[in-house]
Write a protein that holds these residues in place. Structure first.
Motif, short mmCIF file in Angstrom:
data_model
loop_
_atom_site.label_atom_id
_atom_site.label_comp_id
_atom_site.label_asym_id
_atom_site.label_seq_id
_atom_site.Cartn_x
_atom_site.Cartn_y
_atom_site.Cartn_z
N LEU A 188 8.53 5.43 -9.53
CA LEU A 188 9.10 6.03 -8.07
C LEU A 188 9.96 4.64 -7.60
CD1 LEU A 188 6.19 7.64 -5.92
CD2 LEU A 188 7.92 8.69 -7.49
N ARG A 189 10.93 4.89 -6.94
CA ARG A 189 11.68 3.87 -6.43
C ARG A 189 11.25 3.92 -5.04
NH1 ARG A 189 15.51 1.69 -9.97
NH2 ARG A 189 15.82 0.61 -8.16
N ARG A 190 11.51 2.66 -4.49
CA ARG A 190 10.85 2.17 -3.22
C ARG A 190 11.39 3.47 -2.02
NH1 ARG A 190 11.17 -3.37 -0.08
NH2 ARG A 190 10.30 -2.66 1.82
N PHE A 191 12.39 4.15 -2.17
CA PHE A 191 12.71 4.91 -0.93
C PHE A 191 12.16 6.12 -1.09
CE2 PHE A 191 15.63 6.16 -4.33
CZ PHE A 191 15.67 7.37 -4.31
N GLU A 192 11.29 6.45 -2.48
CA GLU A 192 10.60 7.60 -2.39
C GLU A 192 9.26 7.14 -2.41
OE1 GLU A 192 12.55 9.71 -6.49
OE2 GLU A 192 11.47 7.65 -6.69
N ALA A 193 8.83 6.02 -2.45
CA ALA A 193 7.47 5.65 -2.04
C ALA A 193 7.09 5.34 -0.59
CB ALA A 193 7.06 4.44 -3.00
N GLU A 194 8.19 5.10 -0.09
CA GLU A 194 8.30 4.86 1.54
C GLU A 194 7.81 6.46 2.01
OE1 GLU A 194 11.37 2.70 2.21
OE2 GLU A 194 10.13 0.50 2.13
N ARG A 195 7.89 7.27 1.46
CA ARG A 195 7.94 8.57 2.16
C ARG A 195 6.64 9.13 1.81
NH1 ARG A 195 13.11 7.55 1.39
NH2 ARG A 195 14.62 8.13 2.57
N VAL A 196 5.78 8.85 1.40
CA VAL A 196 4.43 9.18 1.02
C VAL A 196 3.36 8.32 1.68
CG1 VAL A 196 2.68 9.58 -0.95
CG2 VAL A 196 5.23 9.74 -1.42
N LEU A 197 2.75 8.91 2.64
CA LEU A 197 1.73 8.25 3.40
C LEU A 197 0.33 8.43 2.77
CD1 LEU A 197 2.22 9.28 7.01
CD2 LEU A 197 2.87 7.24 6.04
N VAL A 198 -0.35 7.26 2.38
CA VAL A 198 -1.55 7.18 1.79
C VAL A 198 -2.75 6.44 2.86
CG1 VAL A 198 -0.80 7.23 -0.48
CG2 VAL A 198 -1.31 5.02 0.72
N THR A 199 -4.04 6.95 2.56
CA THR A 199 -5.12 6.30 3.17
C THR A 199 -5.76 5.48 1.95
OG1 THR A 199 -5.58 8.19 4.66
CG2 THR A 199 -7.29 6.70 4.37
N PRO A 200 -5.89 4.13 2.28
CA PRO A 200 -6.61 3.30 1.03
C PRO A 200 -7.88 3.85 1.19
CG PRO A 200 -5.43 1.90 2.51
CD PRO A 200 -5.52 3.37 3.17
N ALA A 201 -8.52 3.84 -0.22
CA ALA A 201 -9.82 4.33 -0.53
C ALA A 201 -11.01 3.72 0.34
CB ALA A 201 -10.19 3.69 -1.93
N CYS A 202 -10.81 2.50 0.79
CA CYS A 202 -11.65 2.02 1.77
C CYS A 202 -11.74 2.44 2.90
CB CYS A 202 -11.74 0.38 1.73
SG CYS A 202 -10.03 -0.16 2.52
N GLU A 203 -10.69 2.90 3.51
CA GLU A 203 -10.55 3.68 4.68
C GLU A 203 -11.03 5.10 4.58
OE1 GLU A 203 -9.44 2.67 7.79
OE2 GLU A 203 -9.19 0.67 7.02
N ALA A 204 -10.70 5.73 3.47
CA ALA A 204 -11.16 7.05 3.40
C ALA A 204 -12.54 7.38 3.33
CB ALA A 204 -10.39 7.67 2.11
N ALA A 205 -13.42 6.30 3.00
CA ALA A 205 -14.63 6.39 2.84
C ALA A 205 -15.53 6.25 4.26
CB ALA A 205 -15.39 5.02 1.91
N ARG A 206 -14.80 5.79 5.26
CA ARG A 206 -15.32 5.66 6.50
C ARG A 206 -15.52 7.07 7.24
NH1 ARG A 206 -11.88 0.51 8.78
NH2 ARG A 206 -12.90 -0.83 7.03
#
Length: 93
Positions: free
Chosen positions: A75-93
């Motif tokens: 993915l190019r940067r402009f594509e990756a900046e459009r996807v929101l993610v929750t880091p695994a350590c945050e998702a476990a909370r």
């Protein structure tokens, strides 16, 4: 990083797993932004899917090699900046 713990896929540290938490929304108007959103959705960047940044280009980290589910994509940067993610350590909370 946003206040909810989400960040863009481009901001996710290399090697850290995350979960897709959002992507650009749909609208009736067909714009370039919507075309990018549709492409990302079609290749698997849907809420709840596991992602990991495997490698970054040099210099500047563009493009990114990203594993989504069991498949690898570049993915190019402009594509990756459009996807929101929750880091695994945050998702476990």
């Amino acid at each position: 990083m946003t206040t909810t713990g989400s960040m863009t896929l481009f901001e996710l540290p290399m090697g850290q797993e995350g979960t897709v938490s959002g992507a650009p929304g749909a609208s009736d108007e067909r714009t370039e932004e919507q075309e990018i959103a549709l492409r990302l959705f079609e290749i698997g960047f849907i809420p709840g899917e596991r992602v990991r940044v495997v490698a970054r280009g040099y210099p500047g980290g563009d493009p990114l090699a990203v594993r989504v589910g069991d498949t690898m994509f570049a993915l190019r940067r402009f594509e990756a900046e459009r996807v929101l993610v929750t880091p695994a350590c945050e998702a476990a909370r």
